[in-house]
Design a protein around this motif. Structure first.
Motif, PDB file in Angstrom:
ATOM      1  N   HIS A 287       1.369  15.129  22.505  1.00 39.63           N
ATOM      2  CA  HIS A 287       1.555  15.322  21.071  1.00 39.63           C
ATOM      3  C   HIS A 287       2.986  14.910  20.772  1.00 39.63           C
ATOM      4  CE1 HIS A 287      -2.100  16.945  19.391  1.00 39.63           C
ATOM      5  NE2 HIS A 287      -2.295  17.547  20.548  1.00 39.63           N
ATOM      6  N   PHE A 288       3.116  13.710  20.244  1.00 41.33           N
ATOM      7  CA  PHE A 288       4.435  13.124  19.968  1.00 41.33           C
ATOM      8  C   PHE A 288       4.933  13.465  18.573  1.00 41.33           C
ATOM      9  CE2 PHE A 288       1.758  10.543  17.542  1.00 41.33           C
ATOM     10  CZ  PHE A 288       2.505   9.752  16.695  1.00 41.33           C
ATOM     11  N   GLU A 289       4.101  14.119  17.753  1.00 48.04           N
ATOM     12  CA  GLU A 289       4.342  14.190  16.316  1.00 48.04           C
ATOM     13  C   GLU A 289       5.677  14.823  15.941  1.00 48.04           C
ATOM     14  OE1 GLU A 289      -0.260  14.677  16.654  1.00 48.04           O
ATOM     15  OE2 GLU A 289       1.523  15.021  17.888  1.00 48.04           O
ATOM     16  N   VAL A 290       6.030  15.934  16.582  1.00 46.68           N
ATOM     17  CA  VAL A 290       7.292  16.600  16.223  1.00 46.68           C
ATOM     18  C   VAL A 290       8.476  15.650  16.410  1.00 46.68           C
ATOM     19  CG1 VAL A 290       8.888  18.439  16.929  1.00 46.68           C
ATOM     20  CG2 VAL A 290       6.469  18.951  16.575  1.00 46.68           C
ATOM     21  N   GLY A 291       8.380  14.759  17.394  1.00 46.67           N
ATOM     22  CA  GLY A 291       9.461  13.808  17.637  1.00 46.67           C
ATOM     23  C   GLY A 291       9.697  12.843  16.498  1.00 46.67           C
ATOM     24  N   VAL A 292       8.691  12.650  15.634  1.00 46.54           N
ATOM     25  CA  VAL A 292       8.884  11.784  14.461  1.00 46.54           C
ATOM     26  C   VAL A 292       8.909  12.600  13.168  1.00 46.54           C
ATOM     27  CG1 VAL A 292       7.935   9.732  15.553  1.00 46.54           C
ATOM     28  CG2 VAL A 292       6.404  11.247  14.294  1.00 46.54           C
ATOM     29  N   GLY A 293       8.981  13.918  13.282  1.00 49.97           N
ATOM     30  CA  GLY A 293       9.107  14.759  12.100  1.00 49.97           C
ATOM     31  C   GLY A 293       7.800  15.208  11.484  1.00 49.97           C
ATOM     32  N   ILE A 294       6.694  15.068  12.230  1.00 54.77           N
ATOM     33  CA  ILE A 294       5.375  15.441  11.722  1.00 54.77           C
ATOM     34  C   ILE A 294       4.901  16.718  12.407  1.00 54.77           C
ATOM     35  CG2 ILE A 294       2.948  14.742  11.568  1.00 54.77           C
ATOM     36  CD1 ILE A 294       3.858  11.847  11.523  1.00 54.77           C
ATOM     37  N   VAL A 295       4.211  17.568  11.676  1.00 57.67           N
ATOM     38  CA  VAL A 295       3.480  18.683  12.263  1.00 57.67           C
ATOM     39  C   VAL A 295       2.077  18.174  12.602  1.00 57.67           C
ATOM     40  CG1 VAL A 295       2.534  20.986  11.874  1.00 57.67           C
ATOM     41  CG2 VAL A 295       4.769  20.383  10.939  1.00 57.67           C
ATOM     42  N   PRO A 296       1.593  18.327  13.846  1.00 58.38           N
ATOM     43  CA  PRO A 296       0.250  17.844  14.186  1.00 58.38           C
ATOM     44  C   PRO A 296      -0.804  18.454  13.272  1.00 58.38           C
ATOM     45  CG  PRO A 296       1.463  18.440  16.165  1.00 58.38           C
ATOM     46  CD  PRO A 296       2.285  18.917  15.007  1.00 58.38           C
ATOM     47  N   GLY A 297      -1.827  17.644  12.921  1.00 52.47           N
ATOM     48  CA  GLY A 297      -2.770  18.076  11.895  1.00 52.47           C
ATOM     49  C   GLY A 297      -4.146  18.475  12.340  1.00 52.47           C
ATOM     50  N   GLY A 298      -4.521  18.205  13.596  1.00 50.66           N
ATOM     51  CA  GLY A 298      -5.886  18.446  14.026  1.00 50.66           C
ATOM     52  C   GLY A 298      -6.085  19.705  14.852  1.00 50.66           C
ATOM     53  N   GLY A 299      -5.169  20.647  14.731  1.00 48.35           N
ATOM     54  CA  GLY A 299      -5.399  21.954  15.319  1.00 48.35           C
ATOM     55  C   GLY A 299      -4.788  22.280  16.663  1.00 48.35           C
ATOM     56  N   PRO A 300      -3.859  21.474  17.216  1.00 48.47           N
ATOM     57  CA  PRO A 300      -3.345  21.822  18.546  1.00 48.47           C
ATOM     58  C   PRO A 300      -2.516  23.108  18.568  1.00 48.47           C
ATOM     59  CG  PRO A 300      -2.093  19.989  17.653  1.00 48.47           C
ATOM     60  CD  PRO A 300      -3.283  20.197  16.746  1.00 48.47           C
ATOM     61  N   MET A 301      -1.871  23.457  17.455  1.00 48.53           N
ATOM     62  CA  MET A 301      -1.121  24.720  17.424  1.00 48.53           C
ATOM     63  C   MET A 301      -2.062  25.904  17.541  1.00 48.53           C
ATOM     64  SD  MET A 301       0.339  22.219  15.485  1.00 48.53           S
ATOM     65  CE  MET A 301      -0.061  22.561  13.770  1.00 48.53           C
ATOM     66  N   ALA A 302      -3.282  25.761  17.040  1.00 45.70           N
ATOM     67  CA  ALA A 302      -4.273  26.827  17.137  1.00 45.70           C
ATOM     68  C   ALA A 302      -4.971  26.837  18.489  1.00 45.70           C
ATOM     69  CB  ALA A 302      -5.309  26.676  16.019  1.00 45.70           C
ATOM     70  N   ARG A 303      -5.190  25.655  19.063  1.00 44.87           N
ATOM     71  CA  ARG A 303      -5.986  25.568  20.295  1.00 44.87           C
ATOM     72  C   ARG A 303      -5.154  25.696  21.568  1.00 44.87           C
ATOM     73  NH1 ARG A 303     -11.224  24.023  18.889  1.00 44.87           N
ATOM     74  NH2 ARG A 303     -11.443  22.625  17.090  1.00 44.87           N
TER      75      ARG A 303
END
Length: 283
Positions: free
Chosen positions: A139-155
């Motif tokens: 999950h590279f998203e935080v590195g570009v300033g994005i919060v991942p959107g498909g649920g990895p924080m929950a899973r």
């Protein structure tokens, strides 16, 4: 005889009436755009409505990639304009939630990069098996300033614990198959030469079992382990809010200028390039 339904970016291959394969095929990099989401939703609907299906294996026809990150050059409004699905969630998290809750078993066969959306799909599957030599999850998203959107924080915290989940999400780096197994990111990392036979044997075995017993066992495991939909919605909302931020757009632009979304070193070593983005700001 196996039958096959052709889609532009995804194929549904019915190996037997009870055993299907979903083949991700959007070369050269299996990027995920609005059309991919629409096609995935159509396939999941087809599988949900087929009472014969007991096992579905997700795999890739694109060398070096399972499923990659979002297509940053696609029309963002086309993605957000897709109507909500039956769960009431937006199209991508809706497809993932429906897959996890479906009365059949889903297995991710990961050979190559499973980044962002690819990791989210693997986490939505009931089981995942990775090539020890060739799999890369991230999950590279935080590195570009994005919060991942498909649920990895929950899973992720539910499958590997809070600390390891934060390592994956905030480290924003590539994780090889053996380390993914150690973290609990995947069920197992197998030698690449053994991966296909192992997954096929497991899928064939489960497909021979009683559908009622499969569905009800999975339902009870789901009740004990799945995040509520409100957690999935919160992640998606945060993702959508983060994508248009100027700081995010600057970082995405920098990666695109370095070759992101084209075959080559920037995609092959995405974790490295993401880690370089903010270093100049620190000096």
């Amino acid at each position: 005889m196996p039958s096959e339904t052709e889609f532009a970016q995804i194929r549904l291959d019915r190996v037997t009436p009870s055993h299907c394969r979903v083949i991700l095929d959007n070369p050269p990099l299996n990027l995920m755009g609005p059309e991919f989401v629409l096609q995935m939703r159509e396939i999941i609907t087809s599988l949900e409505n087929d009472d014969r299906v007991r096992v579905v294996v997700f795999e890739s026809a694109v060398d070096g990639v399972f499923l990659n990150h979002s297509d940053f050059l696609a029309n963002f409004d086309e993605l957000t304009g897709i109507p909500q699905g039956p769960t009431g969630l937006e199209a991508w998290p809706d497809a993932l939630v429906r897959l996890t809750r479906a009365p059949f078993v889903s297995i991710a066969l990961i050979r190559g990069r499973a980044t962002g959306n690819g990791s989210e799909l693997a986490l939505a599957c009931d089981m995942s098996f990775a090539s020890r030599e060739k799999a890369l999850l991230s999950h590279f998203e935080v590195g570009v300033g994005i919060v991942p959107g498909g649920g990895p924080m929950a899973r992720l915290p539910r499958v590997m614990g809070r600390g390891r989940a934060l390592e994956v999400l905030l480290g924003a780096d590539d994780i090889r198959g053996a380390d993914a197994e150690f973290l609990g990111y995947v069920n197992r990392a197998l030698p690449d030469a053994e991966l296909d036979d192992f997954v096929d044997a497991l899928a064939t075995r489960i497909a021979s079992f009683d559908k009622w017993a499969i569905a009800n066992t999975k339902r009870l495991v789901n009740e004990a382990s799945l995040p509520p939909d409100i957690e999935m919605r919160a992640g998606w909302d945060a993702c959508m809010a983060s994508v248009k931020r100027p700081a995010t757009q600057e970082r995405i632009k920098a990666l695109l200028e370095q070759g992101l979304q084209n075959p080559g070193d920037s995609e092959d070593r995405l974790g490295f390039y993401v880690g370089q983005l903010g270093l100049d700001d620190e000096h």
